[in-house]
Design a protein around this motif. Structure first.
Motif, PDB file in Angstrom:
ATOM      1  N   ASP A   1     -63.571 -18.985  36.926  1.00  0.00           N
ATOM      2  CA  ASP A   1     -63.963 -20.341  37.288  1.00  0.00           C
ATOM      3  C   ASP A   1     -64.180 -21.150  36.001  1.00  0.00           C
ATOM      4  O   ASP A   1     -64.093 -20.609  34.899  1.00  0.00           O
ATOM      5  CB  ASP A   1     -65.240 -20.321  38.152  1.00  0.00           C
ATOM      6  CG  ASP A   1     -66.453 -19.847  37.382  1.00  0.00           C
ATOM      7  OD1 ASP A   1     -66.304 -19.326  36.256  1.00  0.00           O
ATOM      8  OD2 ASP A   1     -67.572 -19.999  37.904  1.00  0.00           O
ATOM      9  N   ASP A  39     -67.027 -23.481  34.092  1.00  0.00           N
ATOM     10  CA  ASP A  39     -68.455 -23.781  34.156  1.00  0.00           C
ATOM     11  C   ASP A  39     -68.740 -25.082  33.416  1.00  0.00           C
ATOM     12  O   ASP A  39     -68.315 -25.248  32.269  1.00  0.00           O
ATOM     13  CB  ASP A  39     -69.256 -22.623  33.548  1.00  0.00           C
ATOM     14  CG  ASP A  39     -69.034 -21.311  34.300  1.00  0.00           C
ATOM     15  OD1 ASP A  39     -69.530 -21.185  35.421  1.00  0.00           O
ATOM     16  OD2 ASP A  39     -68.315 -20.430  33.782  1.00  0.00           O
ATOM     17  N   ASP A  42     -68.240 -24.659  38.726  1.00  0.00           N
ATOM     18  CA  ASP A  42     -69.685 -24.786  38.951  1.00  0.00           C
ATOM     19  C   ASP A  42     -70.192 -25.887  38.041  1.00  0.00           C
ATOM     20  O   ASP A  42     -69.782 -25.948  36.874  1.00  0.00           O
ATOM     21  CB  ASP A  42     -70.418 -23.509  38.509  1.00  0.00           C
ATOM     22  CG  ASP A  42     -70.130 -22.310  39.385  1.00  0.00           C
ATOM     23  OD1 ASP A  42     -69.656 -22.503  40.513  1.00  0.00           O
ATOM     24  OD2 ASP A  42     -70.391 -21.182  38.936  1.00  0.00           O
TER      25      ASP A  42
HETATM   26 MG    MG Z   1     -69.468 -19.798  36.984  1.00  0.00          MG
END
Ligand code: MG
Ligand code: ATP
Ligand code: MG
Length: 344
Positions: free
Chosen positions: A73, A75, A146
């Motif tokens: 992912d 961040d 995120d």
């Molecule tokens: Mg993350």
């Protein structure tokens, strides 16, 4: 082949061949950070709408490794000018501070929903750190990221790990091998039932490198957000030297270190003090503390102790229960036979 402990150990020539295959496979993929830069631009545009003074900083694997791996992912930490100027400051932990962070993330989620209506959005307020989780797009264009607000620690700990991984050419490869293995075995917290996050595995890799004097200590105070770019520069990976011999040796030695040398009963993996100097007793990470401690109702374990370099009194390995510790040992034993499943 059998090791000192009587366990089967993969032949090093086989490990070298497997490591070299792993590296070739990675190098045949797209590893540049352009896809991350594109997400960064989209997120920046949304942040700009909510509060033009805030800047999204990228941390996590893109910053740590300087590449973008498939399946990782992205961040983000949105920081205010004050957060950046006071780039070595401690992050606020009060409920009031968390409430303000959640408010910002809520407003951001509304803008993201409006601009990218196909993206899945979840605002998680009840965790230790409020976070906006976004999953968007399909296939090759999919993004997953995120976002946190006013939290410098992630930016700092990623810069710290990067400063270690650039000291030794094999280190980033070792980190990637260990992370992928931890995801495949289910030991990585990103997998259901897993217990140690990629961040935790990276600290374990660095702690091992420090123990073997393959890198030198980077003072934790040296990482200042004011000196860090919001979008980390791409660092292309190179084919390991000598056909991966040094990397293969290091990989097997990493497994051996955690199976036979590291003392989980007394020792703490820490990047704060010289390697080997931090004990559970010093941090009061004892059985008694374990019986008392809770974070948002969840039990904290002190069986596998990894001291967070920037958070006060936080064990990054807090989810390693006695049962998971046994599982970890089993997987490490199996890793010794199979060179982290590369030969399986
Ligand atoms: Mg993350
Ligand atoms: P991946 O490629 O799997 O996404 P990553 O290098 O981005 O790996 P993550 O585990 O996603 O690593 O961690 C990203 C950030 O989240 C870390 O820099 C850290 O600030 C925070 N973090 C992750 N795990 C923990 C933990 N157990 N305790 C405290 N903070 C954590
Ligand atoms: Mg990540």
């Amino acid at each position: 082949m059998k090791g000192k402990s009587g366990r089967s150990i993969a032949a090093i020539s086989d490990v070298r061949a497997a490591v070299s295959r792993f590296c070739d496979e990675q190098l045949s993929r797209r590893l540049d950070t352009q896809p991350v830069a594109e997400v960064h631009q989209k997120v920046s545009a949304c942040v700009q709408t909510v509060d033009p003074a805030m800047t999204p900083y990228i941390f996590g694997s893109t910053a740590v490794l300087g590449v973008h791996e498939q399946g990782s992912d992205v961040d983000f930490a949105c920081l205010s000018p004050t957060d950046v100027q006071d780039g070595k400051g401690a992050d606020a932990v009060s409920e009031v501070a968390k409430g303000l962070q959640s408010d910002f993330l809520f407003r951001l989620s509304e803008v993201v929903k409006r601009e990218h209506y196909l993206w899945g959005i979840e605002l998680v307020r009840r965790t230790r750190v409020p976070v906006l989780r976004v999953k968007g797009g399909l296939g090759v264009d999919s993004v997953s990221f995120d976002v946190t607000a006013n939290r410098r620690n992630g930016v700092r700990n990623s810069a710290l790990l990067r400063a270690y991984f650039t000291q030794c050419p094999e280190a980033r490869w070792l980190s990637m091998l260990v992370k992928q293995w931890s995801k495949r075995t289910g030991l990585n917290a990103s997998v259901d039932g897993g217990c140690i996050t990629s961040y935790g595995w990276n600290i374990m890799v660095v702690y091992y490198l420090l123990r073997r004097r393959l890198v030198t200590l980077v003072p934790v105070e040296s990482c200042d957000v004011a000196d860090i770019a919001p979008m980390p520069p791409y660092m292309p990976l190179e084919t390991p030297q000598q056909g991966g011999q040094a990397l293969a040796d290091m990989l097997m030695d990493f497994v051996r270190y955690y199976l036979d040398e590291f003392a989980p009963e007394t020792e703490v993996m820490s990047l704060t003090r010289a390697a080997g100097e931090t004990t559970k007793e010093m941090l009061s990470w004892t059985k008694q503390a374990e019986d008392m401690a809770r974070i948002r109702g969840e039990k904290i374990h002190y069986r596998w102790c990894i001291e967070d370099p920037y958070e006060y009194d936080l064990n990054v390995g807090r989810n390693v229960t006695p049962f998971k510790l046994m599982l970890l040992r089993k997987h490490l034993e199996r890793a010794q036979e199979t060179a982290l499943l590369l030969l399986a």
